[in-house]
Scaffold this motif. Structure first.
Motif, PDB file in Angstrom:
ATOM      1  N   GLU A   9      -1.303  -0.106  -6.311  1.00 43.24           N
ATOM      2  CA  GLU A   9      -1.826   0.582  -5.135  1.00 43.24           C
ATOM      3  C   GLU A   9      -3.329   0.390  -4.936  1.00 43.24           C
ATOM      4  OE1 GLU A   9       1.021   4.402  -4.399  1.00 43.24           O
ATOM      5  OE2 GLU A   9      -0.464   4.575  -6.000  1.00 43.24           O
ATOM      6  N   ASN A  10      -4.080   0.163  -6.006  1.00 50.07           N
ATOM      7  CA  ASN A  10      -5.534   0.079  -5.856  1.00 50.07           C
ATOM      8  C   ASN A  10      -6.149  -1.278  -6.190  1.00 50.07           C
ATOM      9  OD1 ASN A  10      -5.768  -0.075  -8.662  1.00 50.07           O
ATOM     10  ND2 ASN A  10      -6.624   1.957  -8.904  1.00 50.07           N
ATOM     11  N   LEU A  11      -5.326  -2.280  -6.487  1.00 48.54           N
ATOM     12  CA  LEU A  11      -5.856  -3.604  -6.859  1.00 48.54           C
ATOM     13  C   LEU A  11      -6.853  -4.136  -5.835  1.00 48.54           C
ATOM     14  CD1 LEU A  11      -2.719  -5.550  -8.134  1.00 48.54           C
ATOM     15  CD2 LEU A  11      -4.530  -4.473  -9.467  1.00 48.54           C
ATOM     16  N   HIS A  12      -6.584  -3.916  -4.561  1.00 46.64           N
ATOM     17  CA  HIS A  12      -7.425  -4.451  -3.502  1.00 46.64           C
ATOM     18  C   HIS A  12      -8.849  -3.890  -3.538  1.00 46.64           C
ATOM     19  CE1 HIS A  12      -5.847  -0.700  -1.877  1.00 46.64           C
ATOM     20  NE2 HIS A  12      -6.900  -0.684  -1.053  1.00 46.64           N
ATOM     21  N   ASN A  13      -9.054  -2.797  -4.240  1.00 48.92           N
ATOM     22  CA  ASN A  13     -10.385  -2.189  -4.325  1.00 48.92           C
ATOM     23  C   ASN A  13     -11.243  -2.748  -5.458  1.00 48.92           C
ATOM     24  OD1 ASN A  13      -9.853  -0.342  -2.214  1.00 48.92           O
ATOM     25  ND2 ASN A  13      -8.816   1.033  -3.645  1.00 48.92           N
ATOM     26  N   HIS A  14     -10.674  -3.630  -6.284  1.00 47.26           N
ATOM     27  CA  HIS A  14     -11.368  -4.017  -7.514  1.00 47.26           C
ATOM     28  C   HIS A  14     -11.595  -5.519  -7.673  1.00 47.26           C
ATOM     29  CE1 HIS A  14     -11.368   0.090  -8.889  1.00 47.26           C
ATOM     30  NE2 HIS A  14     -10.109   0.174  -8.511  1.00 47.26           N
ATOM     31  N   GLY A  15     -11.563  -6.266  -6.594  1.00 44.94           N
ATOM     32  CA  GLY A  15     -11.900  -7.683  -6.638  1.00 44.94           C
ATOM     33  C   GLY A  15     -11.137  -8.443  -7.706  1.00 44.94           C
ATOM     34  N   GLU A  16     -11.875  -9.142  -8.548  1.00 42.62           N
ATOM     35  CA  GLU A  16     -11.294 -10.008  -9.582  1.00 42.62           C
ATOM     36  C   GLU A  16     -10.908  -9.280 -10.867  1.00 42.62           C
ATOM     37  OE1 GLU A  16     -10.955 -13.743 -10.058  1.00 42.62           O
ATOM     38  OE2 GLU A  16     -10.564 -13.270  -7.946  1.00 42.62           O
ATOM     39  N   LEU A  21      -8.725  -9.157 -16.274  1.00 40.83           N
ATOM     40  CA  LEU A  21      -8.029  -8.451 -17.351  1.00 40.83           C
ATOM     41  C   LEU A  21      -6.938  -9.347 -17.943  1.00 40.83           C
ATOM     42  CD1 LEU A  21      -7.462  -5.808 -18.950  1.00 40.83           C
ATOM     43  CD2 LEU A  21      -5.912  -5.183 -17.102  1.00 40.83           C
ATOM     44  N   PHE A  22      -6.161 -10.004 -17.079  1.00 37.98           N
ATOM     45  CA  PHE A  22      -5.091 -10.879 -17.545  1.00 37.98           C
ATOM     46  C   PHE A  22      -5.653 -12.137 -18.218  1.00 37.98           C
ATOM     47  CE2 PHE A  22      -2.653  -7.857 -15.507  1.00 37.98           C
ATOM     48  CZ  PHE A  22      -1.305  -8.129 -15.532  1.00 37.98           C
ATOM     49  N   ARG A  23      -6.822 -12.599 -17.792  1.00 36.05           N
ATOM     50  CA  ARG A  23      -7.491 -13.715 -18.478  1.00 36.05           C
ATOM     51  C   ARG A  23      -7.938 -13.290 -19.878  1.00 36.05           C
ATOM     52  NH1 ARG A  23     -10.046 -14.303 -13.022  1.00 36.05           N
ATOM     53  NH2 ARG A  23      -8.897 -16.014 -12.046  1.00 36.05           N
ATOM     54  N   ALA A  24      -8.483 -12.083 -19.975  1.00 34.98           N
ATOM     55  CA  ALA A  24      -8.914 -11.567 -21.284  1.00 34.98           C
ATOM     56  C   ALA A  24      -7.700 -11.349 -22.196  1.00 34.98           C
ATOM     57  CB  ALA A  24      -9.694 -10.268 -21.103  1.00 34.98           C
ATOM     58  N   ARG A  25      -6.586 -10.912 -21.639  1.00 34.11           N
ATOM     59  CA  ARG A  25      -5.359 -10.788 -22.438  1.00 34.11           C
ATOM     60  C   ARG A  25      -4.917 -12.141 -22.965  1.00 34.11           C
ATOM     61  NH1 ARG A  25      -1.013  -6.946 -19.350  1.00 34.11           N
ATOM     62  NH2 ARG A  25       0.253  -8.775 -19.866  1.00 34.11           N
ATOM     63  N   PHE A  61     -20.060  -6.138 -15.405  1.00 32.03           N
ATOM     64  CA  PHE A  61     -20.492  -7.365 -14.742  1.00 32.03           C
ATOM     65  C   PHE A  61     -19.412  -8.450 -14.746  1.00 32.03           C
ATOM     66  CE2 PHE A  61     -24.424  -5.601 -16.777  1.00 32.03           C
ATOM     67  CZ  PHE A  61     -24.930  -5.002 -15.630  1.00 32.03           C
ATOM     68  N   GLY A  62     -18.154  -8.041 -14.502  1.00 31.80           N
ATOM     69  CA  GLY A  62     -17.052  -8.987 -14.423  1.00 31.80           C
ATOM     70  C   GLY A  62     -16.432  -9.368 -15.746  1.00 31.80           C
TER      71      GLY A  62
END
Length: 195
Positions: A9-16, A21-25, A61-62
């Motif tokens: 529901e809120n992904l669109h508010n948080h850019g990349e 998060l999935f890259r860090a995983r 900072f990303g």
């Protein structure tokens, strides 16, 4: 440094942030731990990353320092429910079926914590703070979604950090070796933190 709980529901508010998060995983679980997991476009994911889940990120900072996935124990997606229950049901070859002392719960007040990590690039001098932020946001996100308990499969050294992080944890299964690491299912009681 900040914490964010992500949902479909809120992904669109948080850019990349979600992709980061999935890259860090991927970096933590596939590159560092050498786990054989699905990946695409430099991101790790699995069958439990559905609209039912929430994802907690500690970031600045990303850069994602740490993360956790929370999934309600009432979730269903095809033949899958949540990781601990599916392992108990024999759907996951990599996790022993006898990981819990009793039947896996299916209860809207119990959520599962999985894919917990702290990035290997997180500076040592801030790791304690990152852990505290991660657990604090996990607790808040779980409570905000109606949970009074969180279950998870964690390294068996959990007793070293439970008190420090103010968690009311008890064993929920035997200690078992998975990929060379001793792990154990635990139950985290959130009721003392409801006030």
């Amino acid at each position: 440094m900040q914490t964010t709980t992500l949902s479909f529901e809120n992904l669109h508010n948080h850019g990349e942030l979600f992709a980061n998060l999935f890259r860090a995983r991927r970096q933590s679980f596939i590159v560092q731990n050498k786990w054989d997991l699905p990946e695409a476009m430099g991101m790790e994911y699995d069958q439990y990353d559905t609209p039912a889940s929430r994802w907690v990120a500690v970031h600045e900072f990303g850069e994602v320092y740490a993360g956790i996935r929370l999934t309600p124990t009432t979730a269903r997606c095809g033949i899958y429910t949540y990781m601990i229950r599916d392992a108990q049901m024999g759907l996951l070859d990599s996790i022993p079926q006898d990981l819990l002392y009793g039947p896996a719960p299916v209860d809207e007040s119990v959520w599962e914590s999985s894919r917990v990590f702290v990035s290997h690039t997180t500076p040592q001098k801030i790791r304690r703070r990152v852990h505290a932020y991660l657990i604090g946001e996990m607790t808040k996100a779980a409570r905000d979604n109606g949970a009074s308990k969180v279950i998870g499969l964690v390294p068996a050294v959990w007793t070293r950090f439970a008190d420090r992080l103010g968690l009311d944890i008890e064993p929920a299964g035997r200690v078992m070796e998975i990929d060379g690491i001793d792990n154990q299912c635990v139950s985290i009681d959130l009721t003392r933190k409801l006030h």
